[in-house]
Scaffold this active site. Sequence first.
Site, PDB file in Angstrom:
ATOM      1  N   ASP A  58      36.590  43.189  40.027  1.00  0.00           N
ATOM      2  CA  ASP A  58      35.289  42.824  40.631  1.00  0.00           C
ATOM      3  C   ASP A  58      35.181  43.316  42.078  1.00  0.00           C
ATOM      4  O   ASP A  58      34.450  42.747  42.881  1.00  0.00           O
ATOM      5  CB  ASP A  58      35.098  41.296  40.599  1.00  0.00           C
ATOM      6  CG  ASP A  58      35.190  40.749  39.184  1.00  0.00           C
ATOM      7  OD1 ASP A  58      35.700  39.625  39.031  1.00  0.00           O
ATOM      8  OD2 ASP A  58      34.797  41.459  38.243  1.00  0.00           O
ATOM      9  N   HIS A 107      28.681  41.332  37.439  1.00  0.00           N
ATOM     10  CA  HIS A 107      29.463  40.161  37.829  1.00  0.00           C
ATOM     11  C   HIS A 107      28.507  39.103  38.379  1.00  0.00           C
ATOM     12  O   HIS A 107      27.643  39.431  39.206  1.00  0.00           O
ATOM     13  CB  HIS A 107      30.497  40.558  38.900  1.00  0.00           C
ATOM     14  CG  HIS A 107      31.360  39.435  39.339  1.00  0.00           C
ATOM     15  ND1 HIS A 107      32.372  38.926  38.547  1.00  0.00           N
ATOM     16  CD2 HIS A 107      31.348  38.695  40.471  1.00  0.00           C
ATOM     17  CE1 HIS A 107      32.950  37.918  39.196  1.00  0.00           C
ATOM     18  NE2 HIS A 107      32.350  37.755  40.362  1.00  0.00           N
ATOM     19  N   ASN A 127      30.008  47.418  35.717  1.00  0.00           N
ATOM     20  CA  ASN A 127      30.212  46.034  35.276  1.00  0.00           C
ATOM     21  C   ASN A 127      29.197  45.147  35.961  1.00  0.00           C
ATOM     22  O   ASN A 127      28.752  45.439  37.077  1.00  0.00           O
ATOM     23  CB  ASN A 127      31.632  45.594  35.662  1.00  0.00           C
ATOM     24  CG  ASN A 127      31.923  44.142  35.274  1.00  0.00           C
ATOM     25  OD1 ASN A 127      31.712  43.738  34.143  1.00  0.00           O
ATOM     26  ND2 ASN A 127      32.383  43.363  36.246  1.00  0.00           N
TER      27      ASN A 127
END
Length: 202
Positions: free
Chosen positions: A144, A108, A106
Amino acid sequence: GSIVILISGSGSNMQAIIDTVDAGEISGHISAVISNRPDAFGLERAQAAGIHTEVLDHTEFKSREIFDLNLIRKIDDFEPDLVILAGFMRILTPDFVRRYSGRMINIHPSLLPKYQGLHTHKRAIEAGDKEHGASVHFVTEELDGGPVFIQASVPVKESDTPEALAKRVLTQEHKIFPIAVKWFMEGRVQLENGIPHMDGVS
Ligand code: GRF
């Protein structure tokens, strides 16, 4: 290898990855782009690139668990070596995260571990930070919170609005995300015992 990209919105990070694959710089192919939002502009970007797209509208499912189960079924049709969350704005269930542990990343918009969650640019400005940035991390059950393996930083300017800072950060996201994908697909970074092992990356 097979790559599946999950999006919810504009898909500019996805576009950066598409461009890098098209340039032959990533050993792999994008098997599908899946959006949880039917109106995601990223779907148009993927279609323009000739990439298979699917929509799984989360509002049509009774629970997060049922949505995730259906999403797993869709993703697994493409037997991905890597699942990429590119502006995918869904909290994923632990079962989902565990299934793709070590092969899901991911991006972020902060220098993790600072500013997990939302409104990261506003928070950095309000904190008076002199620098901010973006991080690519393996996805774990902590939102996160997964181990980071590439970051980029940008200066925060006195006059910065959240929008201006977000724009500066996004430019860096488009640089580091494709690099992260390249490294992973070349087997040069993998998660071992919860720690990214990087061999031979420059
Ligand atoms: C980006 O700021 C990214 O960091 C966050 O979602 C935003 C939009 O990304 N995850 P994109 O243009 O949809 O790729």
